[in-house]
Design an enzyme around this catalytic site. Sequence first.
Site, short mmCIF file in Angstrom:
data_model
loop_
_atom_site.label_atom_id
_atom_site.label_comp_id
_atom_site.label_asym_id
_atom_site.label_seq_id
_atom_site.Cartn_x
_atom_site.Cartn_y
_atom_site.Cartn_z
N SER A 174 -7.45 5.72 3.71
CA SER A 174 -7.38 4.82 2.54
C SER A 174 -7.81 3.41 2.95
CB SER A 174 -5.95 4.77 1.99
OG SER A 174 -5.72 5.83 1.11
N LYS A 216 5.21 1.73 -3.03
CA LYS A 216 5.17 3.09 -3.57
C LYS A 216 5.45 3.02 -5.05
CE LYS A 216 4.73 7.39 -1.91
NZ LYS A 216 4.06 7.88 -0.70
N LYS A 268 0.85 -1.19 0.00
CA LYS A 268 0.00 0.00 0.00
C LYS A 268 0.88 1.23 0.00
CE LYS A 268 -4.10 1.99 0.53
NZ LYS A 268 -3.82 2.75 -0.71
N ASN A 273 -2.00 19.10 -1.09
CA ASN A 273 -3.02 18.36 -0.35
C ASN A 273 -2.72 18.37 1.15
OD1 ASN A 273 -3.74 15.57 0.96
ND2 ASN A 273 -5.30 15.95 -0.58
P1 NAD Z 1 0.89 17.85 -3.58
O1 NAD Z 1 1.32 17.57 -4.96
O2 NAD Z 1 -0.56 18.02 -3.33
O3 NAD Z 1 1.64 19.15 -3.02
C1 NAD Z 1 3.02 19.26 -2.99
C2 NAD Z 1 3.38 20.65 -2.50
O4 NAD Z 1 4.79 20.72 -2.31
C3 NAD Z 1 3.03 21.75 -3.51
O5 NAD Z 1 2.54 22.89 -2.82
C4 NAD Z 1 4.38 22.06 -4.15
O6 NAD Z 1 4.45 23.39 -4.64
C5 NAD Z 1 5.29 21.87 -2.97
N1 NAD Z 1 6.69 21.66 -3.36
C6 NAD Z 1 7.18 20.81 -4.29
N2 NAD Z 1 8.52 20.93 -4.37
C7 NAD Z 1 8.86 21.85 -3.45
C8 NAD Z 1 10.10 22.42 -3.04
N3 NAD Z 1 11.26 22.02 -3.61
N4 NAD Z 1 10.09 23.35 -2.05
C9 NAD Z 1 8.95 23.75 -1.49
N5 NAD Z 1 7.74 23.24 -1.82
C10 NAD Z 1 7.71 22.32 -2.79
O7 NAD Z 1 1.49 16.68 -2.69
P2 NAD Z 1 0.97 16.13 -1.28
O8 NAD Z 1 0.07 15.00 -1.53
O9 NAD Z 1 0.53 17.27 -0.44
O10 NAD Z 1 2.33 15.52 -0.69
C11 NAD Z 1 3.26 16.31 0.03
C12 NAD Z 1 4.10 15.41 0.90
O11 NAD Z 1 3.26 14.68 1.79
C13 NAD Z 1 4.93 14.35 0.17
O12 NAD Z 1 6.13 14.12 0.88
C14 NAD Z 1 4.05 13.11 0.25
O13 NAD Z 1 4.79 11.92 0.10
C15 NAD Z 1 3.51 13.28 1.64
N6 NAD Z 1 2.28 12.54 1.92
C16 NAD Z 1 1.16 12.70 1.16
C17 NAD Z 1 0.02 11.99 1.48
C18 NAD Z 1 -1.29 12.18 0.74
O14 NAD Z 1 -2.30 11.60 1.16
N7 NAD Z 1 -1.35 12.97 -0.31
C19 NAD Z 1 0.02 11.08 2.54
C20 NAD Z 1 1.18 10.94 3.31
C21 NAD Z 1 2.30 11.69 2.99
#
Ligand code: NAD
Length: 428
Positions: free
Chosen positions: A361, A117, A81, A232
């Site tokens: 999830s 992943k 997952k 997100n």
């Molecule tokens: P997303 O695509 O919705 O948002 C990513 C954000 O990070 C954007 O605002 C982008 O502009 C910013 N970003 C990208 N590169 C950057 C940089 N170099 N410096 C500053 N900001 C930067 O992604 P998300 O789903 O919010 O995921 C963000 C993090 O959270 C990741 O590490 C992801 O693995 C982790 N995560 C996400 C989820 C989920 O349910 N979506 C769950 C657990 C962990």
Amino acid sequence: MSIQHEIPSYLSSHGIGPWGDYLEQIDRVTPYLGPLARWVETMKRPKRILIVDVPIERDNGTIAHFEGYRVQHNTSRGPGKGGVRFHQDVTLSEVMALSAWMTVKNAAVNVPYGGAKGGIRVDPKTLSPGELQRMTRRYTSEINIIIGPNKDIPAPDVNTNEQIMAWMMDTYSMNQGSTASGVVTGKPISLGGSLGRREATGRGVFVVGCEAAVKRGLDIKGARVAVQGFGNVGGIAARLFSEAGAKVVAVQDHVSTVVRESGLDVVALQEYVLANGSVAGFQGGEEIADRALFWATDCDILIPAALEQQINVDTAHTIRAKIILEGANGPTTPAADDILHDKGVLIVPDVIANAGGVTVSYFEWVQDFSSFFWTEDEINLRLTRIMREAFTSVWQLAEEKKVSLRTAAFIMACTRVLQAREMRGLYP
Ligand code: NAD
């Protein structure tokens, strides 16, 4: 009897970067595993790695090829997952680390999954909607052989969303000959998605943030919060903190950094980002040109919610926050962990702090199997309970063993994974 092993070639060149950080985290926890340490090598190598070529026809008639991955790190406790990332910097090493952190996270919050992943090395902003759909469908077809509702269940991550999950579910289903809604989570509600899933990761960050604030005697009302990554995870977490009376004083995304001493209007900033793709140019705050200054923000709570290794030896020294909530996966390097520990900063590690997403999830997957859907209140209540319980048990273990929350979370998770490994035994 000891277990003999050699290092596979694809692991020997991956000692640096996020995978190197992960290996060091495992090394740090091994002394606490007792007899189970005999099995620890299981944690240090992914079970299965699939590298795929993803060719598409571009709108202008040329052919483009992208490199895609799906890594199943461990399935001892259940199916794989973990999310799918579309980003220009995706590498095999990064996806391996992200899959391994999923194994640890799923065990830490005790959902019945292993860790996996996926990702494609692509900047999706350079693709048209049609190209994005063709790439997503071709990638899904290529990894079709190893995913499935009982095998490995993808979900959204950086630059992927409900629409991408809908295309993945449809592509997998077309290949199966019947609709298989449980093959991915984070789907649109109309296709068997769960209420509350979109907000779940940010909500989980907020829930553990409130628990951590209590431990540090910090009032959320009036607390100063800085957030890196306003997608997100970061966007929702910022909104919830702001609704609870905190002041979001700095936000950084991939383009720019905006600050406002009296607190940014988070809802207005979310609307602005939706329309403009970035925080750059937002009139409700002041833009600062030097990106490094973000880390030195005078704040109580810092939420890294973008990419790995953002908090490193360079940035850790400048951090002034009392609490760090890791919304991102792997945002803090082990060396930075030590610096922050010496400074007395409380870090709620990724494998707990951002586990809200995979927790809902799991609820979505269960609802899909039974075709019976819960209310949003039920989802949020169950999510909050699981997050609080995970935080509390990790906190207690950390006190008992006199270790950081990260090490405690890893002790708890590795124990669960390796107990399953031992009970199942080796086949043949
Ligand atoms: P997303 O695509 O919705 O948002 C990513 C954000 O990070 C954007 O605002 C982008 O502009 C910013 N970003 C990208 N590169 C950057 C940089 N170099 N410096 C500053 N900001 C930067 O992604 P998300 O789903 O919010 O995921 C963000 C993090 O959270 C990741 O590490 C992801 O693995 C982790 N995560 C996400 C989820 C989920 O349910 N979506 C769950 C657990 C962990």
